[in-house]
Design an enzyme around this catalytic site. Structure first.
Site, PDB file in Angstrom:
ATOM      1  N   PRO A  31      41.210  36.277  50.160  1.00  0.00           N
ATOM      2  CA  PRO A  31      40.505  35.466  49.162  1.00  0.00           C
ATOM      3  C   PRO A  31      39.127  35.066  49.675  1.00  0.00           C
ATOM      4  O   PRO A  31      38.986  34.572  50.800  1.00  0.00           O
ATOM      5  CB  PRO A  31      41.421  34.247  49.009  1.00  0.00           C
ATOM      6  CG  PRO A  31      42.774  34.739  49.411  1.00  0.00           C
ATOM      7  CD  PRO A  31      42.521  35.722  50.512  1.00  0.00           C
ATOM      8  N   GLU A  32      38.098  35.317  48.870  1.00  0.00           N
ATOM      9  CA  GLU A  32      36.737  34.999  49.259  1.00  0.00           C
ATOM     10  C   GLU A  32      36.244  33.809  48.440  1.00  0.00           C
ATOM     11  O   GLU A  32      37.018  33.181  47.722  1.00  0.00           O
ATOM     12  CB  GLU A  32      35.856  36.237  49.087  1.00  0.00           C
ATOM     13  CG  GLU A  32      36.348  37.411  49.938  1.00  0.00           C
ATOM     14  CD  GLU A  32      35.489  38.654  49.831  1.00  0.00           C
ATOM     15  OE1 GLU A  32      34.421  38.603  49.188  1.00  0.00           O
ATOM     16  OE2 GLU A  32      35.890  39.694  50.376  1.00  0.00           O
TER      17      GLU A  32
END
Length: 271
Positions: free
Chosen positions: A2-3
């Site tokens: 997840p960014e």
């Protein structure tokens, strides 16, 4: 992993619903990347004031202290009133008067860490070296270009490092460099001010668009309401090696940089 967009989408999906909640109990599963930092029972009775984001960290502000939450490589959060018994990959439950916040993390690279405050030694250990937020006015061209000129590493690696600008992960670095027409292997120190401005604008545009699309779901990411993201469906180069460039028709290439896959168009990103 997840960014920034996925973390921001997660924050937006739970912030209003958990604000004001009183912590009733805490359940810890298998050990995560870092220990919680205090006895879980000491959180009981505290109130959630709000949820912020700093880079890829979620900051759950309490009336006393803050929980710093990182999703690691494969983590996701859920929040709701009805929750089944914890599964094998559910490693943290924050049971509140308004629902249960649950961290599911199959690879256990995520973490929930308590700090007395954001600027306490515990908070600064995780947040102190982070760069500016790309979606704020602090991400200005002068500081960005100066930072690039001081670094001789490939520009994509500089974006990923997080000390110049925070949260531009692998997916969005590839996409931003494509939009700016910059080859990912170009040394950051060689980027002119006009090209730095194109890159700054591209970073902001790509990240904002990704947030609007709910982030990217490449494997199993979903927000705290169980909704998947759709940005990956309109990616220009990421994960499209061997396919035709959506702009010029050239074949999208992939290389390895710092053990991560980089995608680019050799025609649109000549230098």
């Amino acid at each position: 992993m997840p960014e920034l967009p996925e973390v921001e989408v997660t924050r937006l999906s739970l912030a209003d619903r958990i604000a004001g909640a009183r912590i009733e109990s805490v359940r810890l599963g298998k050990p995560l990347r870092w220990p919680l930092g205090l006895e879980a029972q000491l959180l009981v009775g505290r109130t959630v004031r709000g949820v912020r984001r700093r880079g890829k960290y979620l900051l759950i502000d309490l009336n006393e202290g803050v929980l710093l939450l990182h999703l690691g490589m494969s983590g996701s959060l859920s929040f709701g009133l009805a929750r089944s018994a914890a599964g094998v990959h559910d490693h943290f439950d924050l049971v509140t008067s308004q629902g249960v916040l649950r961290l599911n993390d199959p690879r256990r690279f995520g973490a929930v860490v308590y700090a007395p405050g954001e600027n306490s030694p515990e908070g600064l250990k995780l947040l102190g070296r982070l760069g500016v937020e790309p979606l704020t006015e602090e991400f200005d061209i002068e500081s960005f270009h100066t930072g690039l000129r001081r670094r001789n590493a490939p520009v994509k690696q500089v974006l990923l490092a997080g000390d110049l600008v925070v949260g531009v992960g692998n997916i969005y670095a590839s996409e931003a460099l494509f939009l700016a027409g910059i080859r990912p292997t170009l040394r950051a120190s060689r980027i002119s001010r006009p090209r730095a401005e194109k890159l700054r604008t591209a970073v902001r545009e790509v990240l904002a668009r990704a947030v609007a699309k709910g982030g990217s779901t490449l494997r199993d990411f979903s927000n705290a309401q169980g909704q998947a993201g759709y940005f990956q469906l309109e990616a220009m180069v990421y994960d499209r090696a061997g396919e035709a460039c959506r702009v010029c028709g050239a074949v999208v290439k992939t290389i390895r940089q710092g053990q991560r896959a980089t995608y680019y168009c050799p025609n649109c990103q000549k230098s």
